[in-house]
Design a protein around this motif. Structure first.
Motif, PDB file in Angstrom:
ATOM      1  N   UNK A  25       0.835  -1.208   0.000  1.00 32.78           N
ATOM      2  CA  UNK A  25       0.000   0.000   0.000  1.00 32.78           C
ATOM      3  C   UNK A  25       0.864   1.250   0.000  1.00 32.78           C
ATOM      4  N   UNK A  26       1.944   1.219   0.780  1.00 32.39           N
ATOM      5  CA  UNK A  26       2.864   2.359   0.825  1.00 32.39           C
ATOM      6  C   UNK A  26       3.504   2.607  -0.532  1.00 32.39           C
ATOM      7  N   UNK A  27       3.878   1.509  -1.201  1.00 31.55           N
ATOM      8  CA  UNK A  27       4.457   1.659  -2.535  1.00 31.55           C
ATOM      9  C   UNK A  27       3.434   2.233  -3.515  1.00 31.55           C
ATOM     10  N   UNK A  28       2.200   1.758  -3.395  1.00 31.24           N
ATOM     11  CA  UNK A  28       1.149   2.281  -4.277  1.00 31.24           C
ATOM     12  C   UNK A  28       0.909   3.760  -4.043  1.00 31.24           C
ATOM     13  N   UNK A  29       0.921   4.171  -2.762  1.00 31.66           N
ATOM     14  CA  UNK A  29       0.734   5.583  -2.440  1.00 31.66           C
ATOM     15  C   UNK A  29       1.854   6.421  -3.039  1.00 31.66           C
ATOM     16  N   UNK A  30       3.107   5.936  -2.893  1.00 33.67           N
ATOM     17  CA  UNK A  30       4.240   6.666  -3.454  1.00 33.67           C
ATOM     18  C   UNK A  30       4.158   6.763  -4.963  1.00 33.67           C
ATOM     19  N   UNK A  31       3.796   5.646  -5.592  1.00 33.99           N
ATOM     20  CA  UNK A  31       3.690   5.652  -7.047  1.00 33.99           C
ATOM     21  C   UNK A  31       2.605   6.627  -7.512  1.00 33.99           C
TER      22      UNK A  31
END
Length: 461
Positions: A362-368
């Motif tokens: 989820x954190x990676x998705x938010x950053x992306x």
């Protein structure tokens, strides 16, 4: 036979209705639009009205199917079942009549072949015995014993004949009674039952006739509603609204081209000595609104292949989509953090470490998504800045064109910047600078720059 024919007729009618409904559904399905382009077209009232017509037609087809179904169940099935019961009832009545008739025939044969024949035989023998007794009695030579014997025999035969006569009379009376019962009671009752049965058949057939129309009448309100919906679709079509929506969707944002400058070669601009450059026309890029040649640029991620206004819309739409997706990921991230806190406070409910992969993803998705959002927002800002700069350039060019006077020397505005007492120029140069847009729709600006200056190498015009 008529009931059976009518049932076959209604079945064929239902097949016609079913085929009609199927063809209407296929027709509606064939013209129903699908996909993003069609969804966009449905924003126009004339497109949406056509979709409404197709939907109403599909509902209309459903009512035709309902007519076929109700005719099949309400007429064909019911009359077929009733016809079977009718045939069985008629068969029972005819069997009873046949049995009664057979009983009467048996009684008549018993009367004719047994009682009547026996009576005739015995009566003939009695008459013969009586004649024989009378003959012997009148014979003078006959013995008294023989006379008595013959009389006794004649008496017996006569008594037997009388019994046969009585039996025949009783049998005849019985037969007449049975015949009377058959013709005056049983046959009329049978005919009354057949008459009642036929009247019931006709009433049932009449109900089937009425149902043939009533089935369709019951769905007429819905069919009328479908037709009213089609009429409403026509009334809901708004040409003005559609044209304005079309303009809003497809306006390019291109500025109108500036006026073409007057190129006065008679005021000191001399062509170069090269024949290749002699009277070389200037090249201007024009965006003709009704050109038949349509060039398709490859799609770019920043939508730079689109006209300015369309590019801004697509960028804004992309930003909205990314924002929604980002908010969804942030909500999920917040939920996961709360769940991890609950697991840390209550280990028996779950292992906090089990949530780490989801939290990381989820954190990676938010950053992306934040990166994409920043990228598209910068492109949108660039699109607005490009529009402002283009407007400024066009306005400046138009201002210069309005201030120029073709009747005067185009270099007069530069005279005050140079000293008149200069040596004879050692050479002259004419420079034409042409700026052309790099993409379709960019305003083309052609400017003429002429300078006169003196340097250490000499004076240049």
């Amino acid at each position: 036979d008529l009931v059976d024919r009518y049932v076959k007729f209604v079945k064929e009618r239902t097949e016609i209705e079913q085929n009609y409904a199927k063809q209407l559904r296929n027709l509606s399905k064939k013209y129903l639009k699908r996909g993003s382009k069609e969804e966009q077209e449905c924003g126009f009232t004339n497109h949406q009205s056509f979709q409404d017509i197709l939907n109403e037609l599909n509902d209309y087809a459903g009512q035709r199917e309902l007519i076929a179904e109700n005719m099949m169940t309400g007429i064909c099935v019911e009359l077929t079942k009733y016809l079977q019961d009718l045939k069985q009832e008629r068969k029972t009545y005819l069997a009873d009549a046949k049995k009664a008739q057979q009983n009467l025939e048996i009684s008549f044969k018993q009367l004719e072949n047994v009682s009547l024949r026996r009576f005739a035989k015995e009566w003939g023998e009695a008459e013969k015995a009586t004649q024989q007794a009378e003959k012997i009695e009148n014979d003078t030579n006959a013995i008294k014993a023989d006379v008595e014997k013959v009389k006794q025999h004649a008496h017996v035969k006569t008594h037997t004949a009388e019994e046969c006569r009585n039996d025949y009379a009783a049998q005849l009376q019985k037969y007449n009674k049975e015949q009377n019962t058959f013709y005056y009671t049983e046959i009329p009752q049978l005919f009354n039952k057949l008459q009642d049965m036929d009247e019931r058949r006709i009433r049932s057939l009449a109900e089937g006739y009425s149902q043939f129309a009533d089935v369709e009448k019951k769905v007429l309100p819905i069919i009328t509603k479908c037709l009213d919906g089609i009429s409403m679709a026509g009334r809901n079509t708004n040409g003005k609204q559609d044209s304005m929506r079309f303009i809003e969707q497809h306006k390019s944002g291109f500025e109108r081209p500036a006026e073409v400058d007057f190129e006065d070669y008679s005021q000191g601009i001399k062509p170069a000595s090269s024949d290749a450059n002699l009277n070389q026309p200037k090249v201007r890029t024009k965006l003709w609104p009704f050109s038949h040649k349509k060039t398709k640029s490859p799609a770019a991620e920043d939508f730079s292949h689109l006209p300015p206004e369309q590019r801004k819309k697509r960028l804004q739409s992309k930003i909205d989509d990314i924002t929604k997706e980002l908010q969804k990921e942030l909500d999920q991230s917040e939920a996961l953090e709360k769940m991890r806190g609950v697991y840390e406070r209550n280990p028996q409910m779950g292992d906090p470490a089990s949530l780490e992969p989801q939290i990381t993803q989820t954190s990676q998705n938010v950053g992306r998504l934040r990166g994409q959002l920043t990228k598209y927002e910068s492109w949108l800002a660039e699109a607005f800045r490009g529009e402002d700069s283009t407007n400024t350039a066009v306005n400046n060019n138009q201002h210069c064109s309005m201030s120029a006077d073709p009747s005067q020397n185009i270099y007069s505005e530069f005279d005050e910047d140079f000293d008149e007492d200069v040596e004879t120029p050692i050479g002259k140069a004419t420079a034409l600078y042409t700026f052309q847009g790099s993409s379709q729709g960019t305003v083309s600006i052609t400017s003429v720059s002429v300078s006169r200056f003196q340097s250490g190498d000499g004076v240049y015009n």
